[in-house]
Enzyme design. Structure first.
Site, PDB file in Angstrom:
ATOM      1  N   GLY A 100       0.152  -3.783   2.614  1.00 11.87           N
ATOM      2  CA  GLY A 100      -0.403  -5.135   1.628  1.00 11.87           C
ATOM      3  C   GLY A 100       0.515  -6.291   1.866  1.00 11.87           C
ATOM      4  O   GLY A 100       1.476  -6.058   2.423  1.00 11.87           O
ATOM      5  N   LYS A 126       6.399  -0.331   2.111  1.00 14.20           N
ATOM      6  CA  LYS A 126       5.364  -1.340   2.466  1.00 14.20           C
ATOM      7  C   LYS A 126       5.811  -1.902   3.824  1.00 14.20           C
ATOM      8  O   LYS A 126       6.567  -2.595   4.059  1.00 14.20           O
ATOM      9  CB  LYS A 126       5.613  -2.463   1.294  1.00 14.20           C
ATOM     10  CG  LYS A 126       4.294  -3.488   1.353  1.00 14.20           C
ATOM     11  CD  LYS A 126       4.823  -4.879   0.966  1.00 14.20           C
ATOM     12  CE  LYS A 126       5.214  -5.684   2.088  1.00 14.20           C
ATOM     13  NZ  LYS A 126       4.271  -5.778   3.200  1.00 14.20           N
ATOM     14  N   GLY A 133       3.203  -9.050   0.794  1.00  9.57           N
ATOM     15  CA  GLY A 133       4.385  -9.032   0.037  1.00  9.57           C
ATOM     16  C   GLY A 133       4.247  -9.448  -1.540  1.00  9.57           C
ATOM     17  O   GLY A 133       5.127  -8.795  -2.485  1.00  9.57           O
ATOM     18  N   VAL A 146       2.001  -5.988  -3.233  1.00 10.89           N
ATOM     19  CA  VAL A 146       2.473  -4.662  -2.956  1.00 10.89           C
ATOM     20  C   VAL A 146       4.057  -4.855  -3.161  1.00 10.89           C
ATOM     21  O   VAL A 146       4.705  -3.992  -3.727  1.00 10.89           O
ATOM     22  CB  VAL A 146       2.194  -4.118  -1.785  1.00 10.89           C
ATOM     23  CG1 VAL A 146       2.894  -2.564  -1.453  1.00 10.89           C
ATOM     24  CG2 VAL A 146       0.565  -3.856  -1.482  1.00 10.89           C
ATOM     25  N   GLU A 193      18.422  -7.070   4.647  1.00 13.45           N
ATOM     26  CA  GLU A 193      18.739  -7.637   5.954  1.00 13.45           C
ATOM     27  C   GLU A 193      17.906  -8.524   6.285  1.00 13.45           C
ATOM     28  O   GLU A 193      16.622  -8.752   6.508  1.00 13.45           O
ATOM     29  CB  GLU A 193      18.561  -6.449   7.066  1.00 13.45           C
ATOM     30  CG  GLU A 193      19.400  -6.671   8.374  1.00 13.45           C
ATOM     31  CD  GLU A 193      18.337  -7.543   9.507  1.00 13.45           C
ATOM     32  OE1 GLU A 193      18.683  -8.932   9.193  1.00 13.45           O
ATOM     33  OE2 GLU A 193      17.892  -6.759  10.290  1.00 13.45           O
ATOM     34  N   GLU A 221      17.134 -20.668  11.506  1.00 14.14           N
ATOM     35  CA  GLU A 221      16.659 -19.381  12.361  1.00 14.14           C
ATOM     36  C   GLU A 221      15.339 -19.676  12.853  1.00 14.14           C
ATOM     37  O   GLU A 221      14.326 -19.785  11.967  1.00 14.14           O
ATOM     38  CB  GLU A 221      16.463 -17.950  11.565  1.00 14.14           C
ATOM     39  CG  GLU A 221      16.093 -16.934  12.406  1.00 14.14           C
ATOM     40  CD  GLU A 221      16.396 -15.459  11.743  1.00 14.14           C
ATOM     41  OE1 GLU A 221      16.902 -14.705  12.337  1.00 14.14           O
ATOM     42  OE2 GLU A 221      16.095 -15.588  10.391  1.00 14.14           O
TER      43      GLU A 221
END
Length: 481
Positions: free
Chosen positions: A209, A178, A211, A214, A253, A387
């Site tokens: 698609g 995905k 998150g 899918v 990650e 971040e």
């Protein structure tokens, strides 16, 4: 092509790649793909749904019955074919990254090449990796975990796809990918390329698609044994939590707030350019970006002067121009996010040394931000802890080497770090005390056999070559009496 140049027609993508073929989407939601240099619609993609995802998982499950028993030699040949097939489209993959994502070509091509070379790195690792160990009447084998769900981010599409696919294929797993929906054009070029590798049907399946549709199906589906995800901490937490219901193996990650330490013996003519490359790589939209620059208080004024001079030479604009260092943000949402952090930095009392709020002059149409450097930053400020994922650098002064190490480690993240200095033994000593998954000394460098991944909130597990392959393997012991 210049930024903002019009296309003759809007591309349409209505299919997913399932069981070795491009098949029409069951999902019906259509999303516009917007070029970030001028905010123009360049494509429309039909997004997949749970049914598309379940079809892809079923195909991967069927394929695993055979591919899961493949030999090293068979996997090696497939990795070679994948490398050859992707290499044939390197120009197209680079061009798609420049147009759809706004990645500057001086970064985009190397990152595409790095992704493609992941197939060779995994091939080398597989050849050297002992999948079987025996002693006495005991035999231990490393077996593929099963169907793997690969969920990738939008900031380095080709790299993430190739990297995760290479590790899974080397381990003997079949895959449902995905990719980010924001990378639909890049993904189409990549999948067209990989289709030419003549893979066993069902080995690679791709559903584009959202998150929460899918990705969520991959995470909860009991026929998926493993999730490898690159993206935000929040989504990573949900994958770990929701995947626990079916005992998913996970590799996550999740980004970073990477420190770059300039030691007091550094040669600034080399250190400052290196620090800015680390900070602004991929227009700052990089998990490894060195967005906290830790500098000795005794040299602060000199360093500020060098940064100001270097920033004036930094080119922002058309990502297709090889001279451009910083392109646009990927979307309006990301542009607004970065702008909000720049505003927050000013509110918190940091001083703007370069850049600031608003579009760069002459670049008002797209999602361009001014590359910004803050000084007089405390490490407890929001801009130093969160971040931002844009070209925003925080300069933080330290008193001693121990102080620098303490500040570097004072973060919930621990993905990447850098140490810049003349005394290499000292630099190594400092690097060994930084709690990060990868630390570079005296500039950005890479080793495709070295592990990639982070401490703390930067994730779980490691990727790249043998370390990445291990994440897709289970251990089985057979003992004879």
């Amino acid at each position: 092509m210049k930024a903002g140049a019009a296309r003759d027609a809007i591309k349409t993508i209505t299919t997913h790649y399932i069981d070795g073929a491009f098949v029409e989407s069951h999902g019906q939601e259509v999303m516009d793909i917007i070029r970030p240099t001028d905010a123009q619609v360049i494509a429309r993609v039909t997004l997949g749904d749970e049914e598309d995802t379940r079809r892809a998982i079923a195909a991967a499950k069927r394929a695993f019955a055979t591919y899961g028993r493949s030999t090293k030699q068979e996997r090696t040949k497939i990795l070679q074919r994948l490398h050859e097939a992707a290499s044939a489209r390197i120009d197209d993959l680079t061009a798609a990254m420049v147009e759809e994502y706004g990645g500057v070509v001086q970064f985009a091509r190397p990152i595409v090449e790095s992704g493609i070379n992941a197939f060779l790195a995994s091939e080398k690792a597989l050849e050297e990796f002992p999948l079987t160990r025996s002693w006495g009447k005991t035999t231990v084998t490393l077996e593929p975990v099963g169907v793997a769900g690969l969920i990738t981010a939008w900031n380095a599409n080709a790299l993430f796809i190739c990297l995760k696919l290479a590790s899974a294929v080397a381990a003997g797993c079949t895959v449902v990918l995905k990719p980010s929906e924001l990378s639909s054009l890049q993904t189409r070029v990549m999948v067209e390329a990989l289709h030419e590798a003549n893979l066993p049907k069902g080995l690679l399946n791709v559903v584009t698609g959202l998150g929460n549709i899918v990705g969520a199906e991959l995470t909860r589906n009991p026929d998926v044994a493993k999730i490898s995800f690159t993206g935000s901490v929040g989504v990573g937490e949900s994958i770990m939590r929701d995947g626990a219901a079916t005992m998913k193996r996970v590799t996550l990650e999740l980004g970073g707030k990477s420190p770059t330490i300039v030691l007091d013996d550094a040669v600034l003519d080399r250190a400052i350019p290196a620090a800015l490359v680390l900070a602004f790589m991929n227009s700052g939209q990089a998990c490894a970006a060195g967005t906290r620059l830790l500098v000795p208080k005794s040299r602060l004024d000199e360093i500020k002067s060098r940064i100001s001079e270097a920033m004036r030479a930094l080119t922002v604009g058309d990502p297709a121009d090889p001279k451009t260092a910083i392109g646009p943000m990927v979307s309006q949402k990301q542009y607004e996010r970065v702008e909000s952090y720049i505003h927050k930095g000013v509110e918190e009392g940091a001083e703007v040394l370069a850049g600031g709020e608003g579009h760069p002059e002459g670049l008002e149409e797209g999602y361009f931000v001014k590359p910004t450097v803050f000084v007089n930053v405390r490490n407890d400020m929001t801009i130093a802890q969160e971040e931002i994922f844009g070209p925003v650098l925080c300069v933080i002064a330290y008193d001693t080497e121990e102080d620098a190490i303490r500040i570097a480690n004072d973060s919930k993240y621990g993905l990447h770090a850098a140490v810049l200095g003349t005394d290499i033994q000292r630099a190594r000593r400092v690097a060994s005390q930084i709690r990060a998954g990868r630390v570079v000394i005296n500039g950005m460098t890479d080793d495709p056999q070295a592990p990639w991944g982070g401490f703390k909130y930067s994730g779980v597990g490691r990727e790249y070559a043998g370390y990445g392959m291990e994440a897709f393997l289970e251990t089985r012991a057979i003992l004879e009496s």
